[in-house]
Design a protein around this motif. Structure first.
Motif, PDB file in Angstrom:
ATOM      1  N   ASN A   1       1.002  -1.319   0.034  1.00 48.27           N
ATOM      2  CA  ASN A   1       0.252   0.118  -0.145  1.00 48.27           C
ATOM      3  C   ASN A   1       0.960   1.462  -0.092  1.00 48.27           C
ATOM      4  O   ASN A   1       1.802   0.895  -0.177  1.00 48.27           O
ATOM      5  CB  ASN A   1      -0.963  -0.039   1.541  1.00 48.27           C
ATOM      6  CG  ASN A   1      -0.444   0.256   2.348  1.00 48.27           C
ATOM      7  OD1 ASN A   1       0.473   1.137   3.246  1.00 48.27           O
ATOM      8  ND2 ASN A   1      -0.360  -0.944   2.811  1.00 48.27           N
ATOM      9  N   TRP A   2      -0.066   2.028  -0.314  1.00 52.13           N
ATOM     10  CA  TRP A   2       0.912   3.815   0.074  1.00 52.13           C
ATOM     11  C   TRP A   2       0.143   4.330   1.385  1.00 52.13           C
ATOM     12  O   TRP A   2      -1.007   3.805   1.252  1.00 52.13           O
ATOM     13  CB  TRP A   2       0.828   4.353  -1.132  1.00 52.13           C
ATOM     14  CG  TRP A   2       1.471   4.008  -2.774  1.00 52.13           C
ATOM     15  CD1 TRP A   2       0.614   3.065  -3.971  1.00 52.13           C
ATOM     16  CD2 TRP A   2       2.442   3.876  -2.719  1.00 52.13           C
ATOM     17  NE1 TRP A   2       1.515   2.736  -4.578  1.00 52.13           N
ATOM     18  CE2 TRP A   2       2.905   3.450  -4.240  1.00 52.13           C
ATOM     19  CE3 TRP A   2       3.741   4.874  -2.293  1.00 52.13           C
ATOM     20  CZ2 TRP A   2       3.887   3.362  -5.412  1.00 52.13           C
ATOM     21  CZ3 TRP A   2       5.025   5.034  -3.481  1.00 52.13           C
ATOM     22  CH2 TRP A   2       4.892   3.649  -4.744  1.00 52.13           C
TER      23      TRP A   2
ATOM     24  N   THR B   1      -4.201   8.563   3.015  1.00 54.84           N
ATOM     25  CA  THR B   1      -4.047   7.478   2.235  1.00 54.84           C
ATOM     26  C   THR B   1      -4.455   7.941   0.871  1.00 54.84           C
ATOM     27  O   THR B   1      -5.147   6.486   0.107  1.00 54.84           O
ATOM     28  CB  THR B   1      -5.013   5.966   3.065  1.00 54.84           C
ATOM     29  OG1 THR B   1      -5.932   6.549   3.210  1.00 54.84           O
ATOM     30  CG2 THR B   1      -4.633   5.484   4.252  1.00 54.84           C
TER      31      THR B   1
ATOM     32  N   MET C   1      -1.734  -2.698  -5.271  1.00 53.87           N
ATOM     33  CA  MET C   1      -0.964  -1.607  -5.066  1.00 53.87           C
ATOM     34  C   MET C   1      -0.845  -0.460  -5.155  1.00 53.87           C
ATOM     35  O   MET C   1      -0.068   0.193  -6.371  1.00 53.87           O
ATOM     36  CB  MET C   1       0.779  -1.946  -4.336  1.00 53.87           C
ATOM     37  CG  MET C   1       1.185  -0.727  -3.631  1.00 53.87           C
ATOM     38  SD  MET C   1       3.295  -1.417  -3.350  1.00 53.87           S
ATOM     39  CE  MET C   1       4.363   0.299  -2.973  1.00 53.87           C
TER      40      MET C   1
ATOM     41  N   MET D   1      -3.368   3.858  -5.061  1.00 58.41           N
ATOM     42  CA  MET D   1      -3.941   4.900  -3.939  1.00 58.41           C
ATOM     43  C   MET D   1      -3.970   5.990  -5.366  1.00 58.41           C
ATOM     44  O   MET D   1      -3.833   6.802  -6.395  1.00 58.41           O
ATOM     45  CB  MET D   1      -3.431   5.575  -3.447  1.00 58.41           C
ATOM     46  CG  MET D   1      -3.500   6.755  -2.579  1.00 58.41           C
ATOM     47  SD  MET D   1      -2.294   7.113  -1.346  1.00 58.41           S
ATOM     48  CE  MET D   1      -0.917   8.186  -1.607  1.00 58.41           C
TER      49      MET D   1
END
Length: 355
Positions: free
Chosen positions: A176-177, A220, A327, A329
């Motif tokens: 994730n970022w 996020t 992955m 955002m």
């Protein structure tokens, strides 16, 4: 059971092909099996070369006609994007021209100068002028592309600090970022993975004692004001990742143990890009496909797919593990007023820690 049947079918097909090869060999009894090609063989191969040349050109034309998205690159949403697109288009045009010419010469010469009994090949043992021509032309073309590319790269990577860019950290981890803004002072606080404290909700390892870190904002979902320069500082917690924002023509590796950076100025808001005619067509095509798939899903008692809506995305462009594909955002480009209103709703780092 299905696997066993598949193996049996493949085995029978292999046996059938083996028998066909044996029959073909028997049918050739009495014919010439000389390993040396004769005029008939050379003529056949010459015509086959020309046929293959026509096949290449036809496939190329059909690919451009049915699958091409001219002018190859479009919908750049950053200031430097059009310049990068121009470099890409020029490179592709040169490659296409050279490929078209060289393939014609290769196949036509193979046809024209095919072997014939009694004909001797004419060749140059040495020709300085020819060697100079086919050496200097690629040198000039490649030098031009490299110089143009260097100017483009320098223009992209030169960050003017006088423009007061927004400082944003992109933090990568499997899978994730996170984004961290510099807050009111636009200065990121110090951080280190050794300072990560999950009990305190310090998920990025920000130095809690650093005064510059107190007003940092961790989110996020990335929000950017249109027309405002942004300077990204990039870190990785675990393995090599790559921050890739395709519509902004931006990509930079996130390397564990060091900070990399990339900057750009967004020029088109998310709302404006959603109204772009090309994007409207793409979204409609995607939703048509989703609607067809949803019919099958609902028929099986499963939930239908939600309609797709365009959003800018931050992706990982390095294969970083099993969930690499997911992955990403969301990036929202908006007006300065909308950005300021969103920022006021966010918690600062000091207020986000568990007491």
């Amino acid at each position: 059971m299905t696997a066993l049947l598949t193996i049996i079918i493949v085995l029978f097909v292999a046996i059938a092909l083996w028998q066909l090869v044996k029959i073909f060999d028997l049918a050739q009894v009495g014919s010439s099996n000389s390993p040396v090609a004769d005029d008939k063989d050379n003529k056949l191969n010459g015509y086959l070369m020309m046929g293959f040349l026509v096949f290449i050109y036809v496939i190329t034309i059909l690919s451009f006609w049915y699958l091409g998205d001219l002018p190859l690159m479009s919908n750049a949403a950053s200031e430097h994007g059009p310049g990068l697109d121009n470099l890409m288009i020029i490179s592709m045009v040169i490659i296409f021209f050279v490929q078209t010419v060289t393939q014609f010469i290769l196949h036509y010469f193979a046809f024209k100068y095919r072997g014939e009994k009694g004909k001797k090949a004419l060749f140059y043992a040495d020709n300085n002028m020819l060697e100079f021509i086919w050496t200097i032309i690629p040198v000039i073309v490649l030098a031009g592309l490299i110089i143009y590319g260097l100017f483009t790269w320098n223009d992209i990577m030169s960050i003017d600090e006088d423009e007061d860019p927004i400082i944003v950290e992109l933090y990568a981890q499997q899978f994730n970022w996170k984004a961290r803004y510099g807050g009111q002072d636009n200065v990121l606080g110090k951080a280190n993975v050794r300072l990560i404290d999950l009990d305190r909700a310090n998920i990025l390892g920000v130095d809690e004692d650093d005064p510059n870190a107190q007003d940092d904002v961790i989110v996020t979902e990335l929000h950017l004001p249109v027309g405002k320069p942004v300077l990204f500082k990039m870190r990785s917690q675990d393995v090599l990742h790559s921050a890739y924002m395709p519509h902004f023509r931006a990509q930079m590796n996130c390397v564990p143990g060091m900070v990399t950076q990339f900057g750009f100025t967004p020029t088109i808001t998310t709302a404006e890009m959603r109204e772009n005619p090309d994007m409207v067509d793409k979204v409609q095509n995607i939703n048509t496909i989703r609607a067809e798939k949803s019919k099958k899903l609902t028929a099986n008692g499963e939930e239908a797919l939600e309609p797709y809506e365009f959003d800018y995305l931050l992706l990982c462009n390095k294969i970083c593990g099993i969930s690499h594909y997911n992955m990403q955002m969301k990036i929202i480009v908006e007006t300065q007023e909308e950005y300021d209103a969103w920022m006021k709703e966010q918690k600062t780092f000091a207020n986000s820690l568990n007491k």
